[in-house]
Design a protein around this motif. Structure first.
Motif, short mmCIF file in Angstrom:
data_model
loop_
_atom_site.label_atom_id
_atom_site.label_comp_id
_atom_site.label_asym_id
_atom_site.label_seq_id
_atom_site.Cartn_x
_atom_site.Cartn_y
_atom_site.Cartn_z
N CYS A 114 -8.61 3.53 0.49
CA CYS A 114 -8.52 2.22 -0.17
C CYS A 114 -7.42 2.25 -1.23
N GLY A 115 -6.77 1.12 -1.42
CA GLY A 115 -5.61 1.08 -2.31
C GLY A 115 -5.92 1.33 -3.77
N TYR A 116 -7.17 1.12 -4.21
CA TYR A 116 -7.53 1.28 -5.62
C TYR A 116 -8.15 2.65 -5.92
N CYS A 117 -8.39 3.46 -4.88
CA CYS A 117 -9.21 4.67 -5.03
C CYS A 117 -8.39 5.88 -5.42
N ASP A 118 -8.89 6.63 -6.42
CA ASP A 118 -8.24 7.90 -6.79
C ASP A 118 -9.21 9.07 -6.66
N PHE A 119 -10.29 8.89 -5.86
CA PHE A 119 -11.24 9.97 -5.66
C PHE A 119 -10.62 11.09 -4.83
N ASN A 120 -11.28 12.24 -4.84
CA ASN A 120 -10.79 13.39 -4.07
C ASN A 120 -11.22 13.23 -2.61
N THR A 121 -10.43 12.45 -1.87
CA THR A 121 -10.75 12.17 -0.47
C THR A 121 -9.52 12.36 0.40
N TYR A 122 -9.76 12.57 1.70
CA TYR A 122 -8.70 12.87 2.65
C TYR A 122 -8.99 12.17 3.97
N THR A 123 -7.95 11.59 4.57
CA THR A 123 -8.07 11.00 5.89
C THR A 123 -7.80 12.08 6.93
N LEU A 136 -8.23 -5.08 -2.07
CA LEU A 136 -8.75 -3.74 -2.34
C LEU A 136 -8.44 -2.76 -1.20
N GLU A 137 -8.01 -3.31 -0.06
CA GLU A 137 -7.76 -2.51 1.15
C GLU A 137 -9.03 -1.81 1.62
N ARG A 138 -10.14 -2.54 1.54
CA ARG A 138 -11.42 -2.03 2.02
C ARG A 138 -11.53 -2.23 3.53
#
Length: 379
Positions: free
Chosen positions: A18-27, A136-138
């Motif tokens: 998502c465009g607003y997210c800065d969590f530690n996540t990976y696609t 939000l690019e949800r």
């Protein structure tokens, strides 16, 4: 709650970012095949075993967050919970929560969670407006979150949360009202509502910097908060933390461990832990996380020993965001003048030996807390 112990498990996978997210996540494209869900689960098994040997306390709460835990499916999440039982163990009546993206759920998913022993589900809704979700690019359709909530309730979950974000550029008061109407129609027992924060390094931050999106307006955020609080409280949801509302018995016990300065172990890439006077955190990348655990080493990247002053500061910062407030004697005499001033303004309340933020002070809670801490530091 000082003696309470919770277990947080971080799932670092997302189908898209998502465009607003800065969590530690990976696609999937960012990780590649070697860092699959299977390798993550194997590494997580090892961390839970090593951590349980150090802590030796049963978990009173388990919270699986992310990322998108529902990408593991009901079977994957059941495996995680089985491993928790085999290592830490679960206290009697433990609360067991997983976050879920509505798009990766269905009735069979919720039925599988119930069978596995999950007691609570938190669904990322954000908004009922397709335009807001697009900004939000949800990656979910506007109505799916509400259908998912109905499916979770039908599966037997008594405790279901819907997450809401307000203040997105282009959002209107009517968008918020429409979202609230849909939320209240579901009958869920918990709602979290967070103002949009534009985090550095995100795609949204770059758009704001370039002038492609306006920054959130503080006055608009305040009005939206009052709109949300008024609707939820009129419908029987009580606020127990500035951004969280629940029907009686629906408060998230795991998050209360954080806010009441309890202990928790954070497992998974980038997860943070707090035990007594020590705070520590894991390496962030799943590949390094897995490599360390393959060598039977805890994946801790750093730690900090908290001083008595640190603990005091955190107790004030977190406790005054709760409706229950804090014991009045936690605040030193150096801040008496500040406390008195905010009481006269109707922003703080003092009764039965406790200091609480008044309803009219909720929007200003962070500023009130800062005033108190600054006065104590100067004193």
């Amino acid at each position: 709650m000082q003696d309470s112990f919770g277990l947080y498990i971080h799932v670092p996978f997302c189908a898209t970012r998502c465009g607003y997210c800065d969590f530690n996540t990976y696609t999937p494209g960012e990780l590649g095949a070697p860092n699959s869900q299977a390798s993550y689960l194997d590494a997580l098994d090892q961390e839970l075993e090593l951590a349980a040997a150090k802590v030796q306390r049963p978990a009173e709460t388990v919270f699986i967050g992310g990322g998108t835990p529902s990408l593991l499916g009901a079977d994957g999440l059941a495996r995680v919970l089985d491993r928790v039982r085999a290592t830490f163990g679960l206290a009697k009546g433990a609360e067991v929560t997983t976050e879920s993206n509505p798009e990766s759920t269905d009735p069979a998913f919720f039925a599988g969670l119930r069978e596995a022993g999950f007691t609570r589900v938190s669904l990322g809704m954000q908004s009922a407006s397709s335009a807001v979700l697009a900004v939000l690019e949800r990656a979910h359709t506007p109505g799916r979150a509400f259908d998912a909530a109905a499916e979770a309730l039908a599966a037997g979950f008594e405790h279901v949360n819907l997450d809401m974000i307000y203040g997105t550029p282009g959002e209107t008061d009517d968008d918020v009202r429409a979202t609230l109407d849909r939320v209240l129609a579901t009958g869920v027992d918990h709602v979290s509502a967070y103002s949009l924060i534009v985090e550095d390094g995100t795609r949204m931050a770059r758009k704001v910097t370039k002038g492609q999106l306006p920054a959130p307006d503080e006055g608009v955020l305040a009005r939206r908060y009052q709109l949300i609080a008024g609707a939820l409280e009129e419908a029987g949801y009580g606020w127990y933390e500035v951004s969280n509302w629940a029907k009686p018995g629906g408060a998230c016990r795991h998050n209360l461990i954080y806010w009441r300065d309890g202990d928790w172990w954070g497992a998974g890439p980038g997860a943070h832990s707090h035990l007594g006077n020590t705070r520590f955190f894991n390496v962030k990348h799943p590949a390094r996380y897995s490599r360390l655990l393959a060598d039977a080493a805890l994946p801790i990247a750093g730690e900090e020993t908290l001083t008595d002053t640190d603990r005091h500061t955190e107790a004030i910062m977190l406790g005054l965001r709760l409706s229950e407030g804090i014991p009045r004697d936690w605040v030193s005499e150096a801040a008496d003048e500040v406390v008195g001033r905010h009481r006269q303004r109707g922003l703080l309340e003092e009764a039965d030996g406790r200091l609480k933020v008044a309803d009219s002070g909720r929007l200003l809670a962070d500023g009130i807390i800062t005033d108190i801490l600054v006065a104590e530091d100067r004193g």
